[in-house]
Design a protein around this motif. Structure first.
Motif, PDB file in Angstrom:
ATOM      1  N   ALA B 428     -51.187  21.123 -47.159  1.00 27.76           N
ATOM      2  CA  ALA B 428     -51.649  22.483 -46.588  1.00 27.76           C
ATOM      3  C   ALA B 428     -51.416  22.342 -44.979  1.00 27.76           C
ATOM      4  O   ALA B 428     -51.507  23.326 -44.249  1.00 27.76           O
ATOM      5  N   ALA B 429     -51.934  21.214 -44.739  1.00 29.86           N
ATOM      6  CA  ALA B 429     -51.946  21.242 -43.150  1.00 29.86           C
ATOM      7  C   ALA B 429     -51.516  19.607 -42.810  1.00 29.86           C
ATOM      8  O   ALA B 429     -51.758  18.805 -43.500  1.00 29.86           O
ATOM      9  N   PRO B 430     -51.034  19.316 -41.668  1.00 25.57           N
ATOM     10  CA  PRO B 430     -50.639  17.964 -41.129  1.00 25.57           C
ATOM     11  C   PRO B 430     -52.191  17.457 -40.912  1.00 25.57           C
ATOM     12  O   PRO B 430     -53.094  17.699 -40.611  1.00 25.57           O
ATOM     13  N   PRO B 431     -52.118  15.922 -41.215  1.00 22.12           N
ATOM     14  CA  PRO B 431     -53.449  15.247 -40.986  1.00 22.12           C
ATOM     15  C   PRO B 431     -53.565  15.238 -39.531  1.00 22.12           C
ATOM     16  O   PRO B 431     -52.603  15.030 -38.766  1.00 22.12           O
ATOM     17  N   PRO B 432     -54.985  14.966 -39.493  1.00 18.27           N
ATOM     18  CA  PRO B 432     -55.313  15.006 -37.959  1.00 18.27           C
ATOM     19  C   PRO B 432     -55.403  13.584 -37.396  1.00 18.27           C
ATOM     20  O   PRO B 432     -55.561  12.526 -38.197  1.00 18.27           O
ATOM     21  N   GLY B 433     -54.986  13.368 -36.045  1.00 17.08           N
ATOM     22  CA  GLY B 433     -55.151  12.229 -35.251  1.00 17.08           C
ATOM     23  C   GLY B 433     -54.409  10.993 -35.947  1.00 17.08           C
ATOM     24  O   GLY B 433     -53.264  11.433 -36.218  1.00 17.08           O
ATOM     25  N   ASP B 434     -54.689   9.830 -36.182  1.00 12.98           N
ATOM     26  CA  ASP B 434     -53.999   8.663 -36.550  1.00 12.98           C
ATOM     27  C   ASP B 434     -54.184   8.482 -37.982  1.00 12.98           C
ATOM     28  O   ASP B 434     -53.488   7.729 -38.671  1.00 12.98           O
ATOM     29  N   SER B 435     -54.546   9.638 -38.744  1.00  8.64           N
ATOM     30  CA  SER B 435     -55.065   9.521 -40.284  1.00  8.64           C
ATOM     31  C   SER B 435     -53.496   9.410 -40.770  1.00  8.64           C
ATOM     32  O   SER B 435     -52.586   9.974 -40.434  1.00  8.64           O
TER      33      SER B 435
END
Lengths: 325, 810
Positions: B428-435
């Motif tokens: 549904a959304a891109p993962p945040p940060g370096d995750s």
């Protein structure tokens, strides 16, 4: 407001509401308390849709949280443990919030022109741009719903997701309710649905099951199905026979000059209206018509309500009318 | 779930017990409200507390925590003695008529074969008696004193209403009223569904509680029926997938089992698991075990797995202890036996019992790797958070690595729900940060390890070097590739008995019936075969058509096995293959077509006519449901009530004075943990832990909205206990067990009442579990400071639901 064509009543306003639209159904939200599990998904959906975030509060020894309506919590679940005389126990859970009265005490009490409006579909909405934070809507509300925000001194309450409904969607709480305890549709359909549920509950032995759609406020656009409609007070103090506070009448006389100054511009518009169009009806009932304060500027003039969307005989002429007595 | 969420709406009676379905599964609870409104079903809940489920239930009873077997065992006796069983079903579809070996017995609370020194049973006598023909003996009259029916009757004859009442704390009239309502579903056209969750699982007798429920459903003829079944409401998204894929320490994918250390020989390993029918002509589907096993090994090791090397059997680990469960692992860790620990999607400091012991264990590691989307307590176990985590970082040498993963809404793949549906979802959304996705982290880690083995050799490199790893981007296997791999494919052309090619090499398989033991097929999880066929991704289907009006939507996602929605559904029809009741028609025999047809995929050989006499429970060698568990449980073939390891009641009222039979005699408990158990005189209150609707485990306290609607830790106590200790709602209380203590706000409620148990009054203390020292909600104590380090005898699931505490004003 983008929904201005649908306004049928506007606080402290004398101009006639628009007349052209003629096919607006009255809507209602039906809350079937017998199906509610108190999950608070409606609270969360309300905050999400309306971009509100209440404080992370504290536990006060109950499941209620936030413990009361606030400017950021337009709906809350109220939990009440009711023990009958035989030791039987019920955990009655009620979603509390604006009832969207057909005769809204808030609108009647509001001195700020256009701060409170009523749409043809029955939704009572606050236009916060016009709100002066006087708090009279709270006095006017027989359900103790509106809350003034200390941030901006403006009053807030459930809008029945008027923005969603205007676009053909159901309110956010209805959309999210996992047990279908909250339903939404035309008031006629919701009444029929409520009748069916009351029948179900009677079959289950709840002899006093009934619909909560109190006549004292002309009926509401948020209704409950209650297992104990004979004693709504059991559900965290739901009033049995809500009426608009007599204080709403009282303040008007006392504060008229002050309020007149505040609402001068609208009053002026009203004067023009009055002078060009003249009193439209019941002039004999007007109090000693101060020219600078048109008779309807201070209050909600039900006689000028657009009849669109309301059943014939809707209570315009029947209910107590402070400013005319 | 034997059945599925939507099917709950077909029930006439819903028993919510061992779970608070409205509270913990509010979305699935929709189907309960549907059943109540549209099927005129009654909801009964049995729980220590008046819960949110109780708020909408038509009937309820309050039970002392950990005594469910007493209630259900009494029910079994009631059903038998009042002859309210579905007789034709019981006689034909269960083992009631089967004869049990003469040396099986039960005395003083112990089953035959008990060895006190090892706290375990020699299960040899827990078997059916075999006749001269090599098949199980039976007595159609059900009169033989050694038949299962009579043994069952005798076993539960001790569970009288008075006995049940004195153990459970439920008044006799309430017990009998509810038993009567349940018994009314013994008729063919009415069914009861049972909804349970961790309120049954998390006991030292947890597995046996669930078995008792299954036995009740067999006696009532409610298994395999629409609106029936025994339905586990799983507590974590995809926890069903976890067990399906064999992530429990003793399992291989698809509920195959690892060999133990004495099973070093391939043929013996297989022969023990290939179950031949023990009643003539029965299906006994586990006879195909080798097909599944070899296909798994081909999936893992490809060309390296050959018949000559026993399909790499030597590469599989062999268990030196029965289970390498979390309790065992953390016990060894606490003794310094582990160097490192990988913690993936898991928060053991918060989730495991006896938090002090877990802290000691983690502190003894050299390194800890935490893969999680959130900043978990475990990843900060070394950091001082005052009263909430009072540790001295200077004394802890463990090096902690945090690898941020993305959450379920940020990646693609399938999630298996409680109903065994594999539902594909999209990011549904891109993962945040370096995750990153867990698979990418594991992929890179694997490649690094492989490289080290290639460069440096090392001990036992073969399984690592030969593991199939043919993903397009090796460091990041895609969900699609993994799903296709689980489904499996043909490695060579498959041919039928006439030599016709039925499947070309390289094609995806359509079902596990295609799997072979000769190395021509590969499948990473045989029960998932059929989820991604030559027709594409079955899990991504979203067709809600319900042609039979049963709520069975075969075009919505895909359910294992073989898209079946109700397990054992052959039992929904009588011996002649006709539905038991017209309102319960589900699948039936169509003589003209010569096939089983209806609303579901038959859980049965499609063309096996009723006249052939094959019985519905095809995974059992006898073809029938087991009232007698045989050797499948470690703690007895019939469930028996034992007290929780910490109980406010000093003895088992069924076995007064028999110390060995006070608690589950076969439950494992480490010596130091037994020492840490509290005594009723010091800790007099029955405590139980649970979730609240507003939160999900230890996750959602990180989310602001959830924190707003339930911001602060509390414990629930009844008005009587509150008065006793001088506490009002909103006051702070201290709750202590023999292992630790917490402080929390008191919710004082009428919904918890003292119970009369034998000669004493027992108060319950309810302890919601959600708070901790990280996140958006107010900081709180990890409640597993209180819980005991002992688990269910079969699964080692910790006994979070029944222990003892003391409560005082803080």
């Amino acid at each position: 407001m983008d929904n201005s064509q649908n306004i049928i009543a506007r606080s402290a306003t004398t101009t006639a509401p628009p007349q052209v639209r003629s096919h607006v159904d009255e809507v209602a939200k039906l809350i079937d308390v017998s199906k509610c599990i108190g999950c608070k998904a409606c609270q969360v959906a309300c905050m999400e849709w309306n971009d509100l975030r209440d404080e992370v509060g504290e536990c006060h020894g109950t499941y209620d949280n936030p413990t009361d309506l606030t400017p950021e919590s337009w709906t809350v679940m109220r939990f009440s443990e009711y023990e009958d005389t035989n030791g039987g126990l019920e955990w009655l859970i009620r979603k509390d919030g604006c009832m969207h009265c057909a005769e809204p005490g808030c609108l009647e009490a509001c001195p700020a022109p256009g701060a409170i409006v009523q749409y043809a579909n029955g939704i009572v909405d606050f236009d916060s741009n016009h709100c002066i934070g006087c708090g009279y809507c709270i006095t006017g509300c027989p359900f103790d719903i509106p809350r003034i925000s200390p941030k901006d001194q403006k009053s807030y309450k459930c809008t029945l997701c008027s923005d969603r409904v205007n676009a053909g969607l159901e309110p956010a709480c209805v959309k999210t309710c996992p047990t279908n305890c909250i339903e939404f549709g035309t008031k006629a359909d919701m009444l029929a649905r409520a009748e069916k549920r009351v029948g179900d509950l009677k079959e289950l032995g709840f002899r006093d099951a009934g619909i909560y759609d109190p006549a004292g406020v002309g009926g509401t656009h948020v209704m409950y199905v209650l297992h104990h409609a004979d004693d709504p007070n059991r559900y965290s103090g739901l009033p049995k026979d809500p009426r608009i506070s007599p204080l709403v009448d009282a303040w008007k006389g006392a504060t008229k000059p002050i309020m007149s100054a505040i609402i001068g511009i609208t009053a002026f518009a009203g004067v023009i209206h009055y002078m060009t169009k003249g009193p439209k009806e019941e002039p004999e009932e007007q109090p000693d018509a101060h020219e600078e304060t048109p008779p309807h500027a201070l209050g909600y003039d039900a006689t000028q309500r657009n009849e669109r969307g309301h059943d014939a005989g809707d209570s315009a002429g029947e209910r107590p009318r402070g400013d005319e007595r | 779930m034997t059945n599925h969420w939507v099917d709950i709406r077909n029930a006439n009676l819903i028993l919510s017990m061992g779970g608070n379905s409205a509270e913990a599964h509010p979305v699935g609870f929709r189907w309960v409200t549907e059943a109540i409104e549209h099927n005129k079903a009654e909801l009964i809940t049995i729980d220590p507390r008046f819960t949110r489920t109780g708020a909408v239930a038509q009937d309820k009873a309050f039970i002392r925590t950990g005594t469910d077997i007493a209630f259900l065992g009494g029910l079994i006796s009631y059903l038998i003695e009042t002859d309210q069983i579905q007789r034709e079903y019981v006689l034909n579809y269960t083992d009631a008529a089967l004869i049990v070996r003469d040396d099986y017995g039960f005395e003083d609370g112990l089953f035959s074969g008990y060895d006190a020194s090892t706290r375990s049973y020699d299960k040899r006598s827990w078997m059916y008696a075999m006749g001269d023909d090599g098949f199980v003996r039976r007595d159609e009259s059900l009169q033989d004193p050694r038949c299962v029916y009579q043994l069952l009757r005798a076993h539960y004859s001790r569970y009288t209403p008075d006995m049940v009442s004195s153990i459970t704390g439920i008044q006799v009239d309430n017990i009998q009223r509810i038993w009567k309502k349940i018994a009314a579903t013994a008729v063919p056209d009415r069914t009861m569904t049972i909804l349970y969750a961790l309120g049954w699982t998390q006991h030292s007798i947890g597995s046996q509680i669930i078995r008792t429920a299954a036995m009740v459903q067999l006696l009532l003829g409610n298994m395999g029926m629409p609106g029936g079944g025994v339905n586990a409401l799983r507590g974590h998204s995809n926890i069903q997938g976890l067990t399906d894929l064999g992530l429990l320490s003793q399992l291989l994918p698809g509920y195959m089992t690892l060999a133990n250390a004495t099973e070093q020989e391939y043929r013996a390993y297989i022969d023990k698991r290939v179950k031949q029918p023990t009643i003539e002509g029965q299906v006994s589907y586990w006879k195909n075990y080798e097909n599944f096993h070899v296909s798994l090994m081909k999936s893992w090791f490809g060309n390296a797995a050959t018949q000559q090397n026993d399909w790499c059997f030597d590469w599989l680990p062999k268990l030196e202890r029965p289970l390498y469960d979390v309790l065992d692992t953390f016990d060894r860790m606490s003794r310094g036996e582990l160097t490192g620990y990988f913690c993936q999607g898991f928060n053991p400091l918060a989730s495991f019992p006896d938090r002090a012991k877990v802290t000691r264990a983690l502190s003894s590691l050299k390194y800890l790797v935490v893969m999680d989307p959130l900043n978990t307590e475990t990843s900060e176990f070394w950091k001082n958070y005052g009263e909430y985590n009072d540790v001295d970082p200077s004394q802890i040498d463990t090096e902690v690595f945090r690898l941020p993963t993305c959450c379920f809404a940020e990646d693609e793949g399938s999630i298996v729900n409680s109903a065994r549906w594999l539902q594909w979802h999209w990011a549904a959304a891109p993962p945040p940060g370096d995750s990153r996705p867990d698979t990418a982290i594991m992929g890179e880690l694997f490649l690094k390890l492989k490289q080290l083995y290639q460069q440096e050799g090392g001990v036992f490199p073969a399984p690592i070097l030969n593991l199939t790893w043919d993903y397009k981007i090796p460091a990041e296997p895609s969900p699609q590739e993994l799903a296709r791999e689980y489904n499996g494919r043909a490695l060579e052309d498959l041919v039928d008995a006439d030599g016709n090619v039925t499947r070309r090499a390289g094609e995806q398989l359509a079902g596990f019936a295609e799997l072979t033991a000769d190395g021509k097929t590969a499948a990473g999880c045989w029960i998932f075969t059929g989820c991604w066929t030559e027709d594409g991704n079955m899990m991504a289907r979203r067709d809600n058509a319900d042609p039979y009006g049963t709520g069975n939507t075969l075009g919505w996602a895909w359910a294992w096995p073989m898209n079946r929605r109700i397990l054992y559904n052959r039992a929904s029809a009588d011996l002649q293959g006709r539905p038991w009741g017209t309102n319960k028609a589900f699948i039936w025999w169509d003589g003209e077509q010569g096939a089983w047809v209806g609303a579901d995929v038959p859980d049965f050989p499609t063309n096996s006519p009723p006249s052939q006499g094959q019985m519905p429970f095809i995974m059992q060698p006898e073809g029938v449901g087991h009232l007698f568990a045989g050797q499948s449980m470690v703690d007895g073939p019939f469930p028996e009530h034992y007290e929780p390891f910490e109980s406010p009641v000093p003895q088992n009222l069924l076995h007064p004075g028999k110390e060995q039979a006070r608690n589950n005699p076969a439950a494992r408990i480490f010596d130091a943990d037994r020492e840490a158990l509290g005594k009723p005189e010091d800790f007099p209150h029955a405590a139980t832990t649970y979730r609240l609707t507003e939160h999900f485990h230890f996750w959602t306290k990180h989310a602001e909205l959830n924190a707003i609607v339930q911001p602060q830790q509390f414990v629930e106590i009844g008005e009587a206990l509150a008065e006793e200790i001088g506490v009002a709602a909103g006051d702070w209380v201290k709750v202590s067990s023999n292992r630790g203590s917490i402080r929390a706000v008191a919710v004082v409620t009428k919904r918890m009442r003292p119970m009369r148990i034998g000669d004493r009054q027992v108060h319950h203390v309810g302890i919601p579990l959600h708070w901790g020292f990280t996140g958006a909600a107010r900081k709180g104590y990890l409640i597993n400071a209180l819980t005991p380090f002992v688990g269910d005898a079969n699964t080692q699931t910790p006994e979070y639901k029944s222990f003892t505490v003391r409560v005082e004003k803080a």
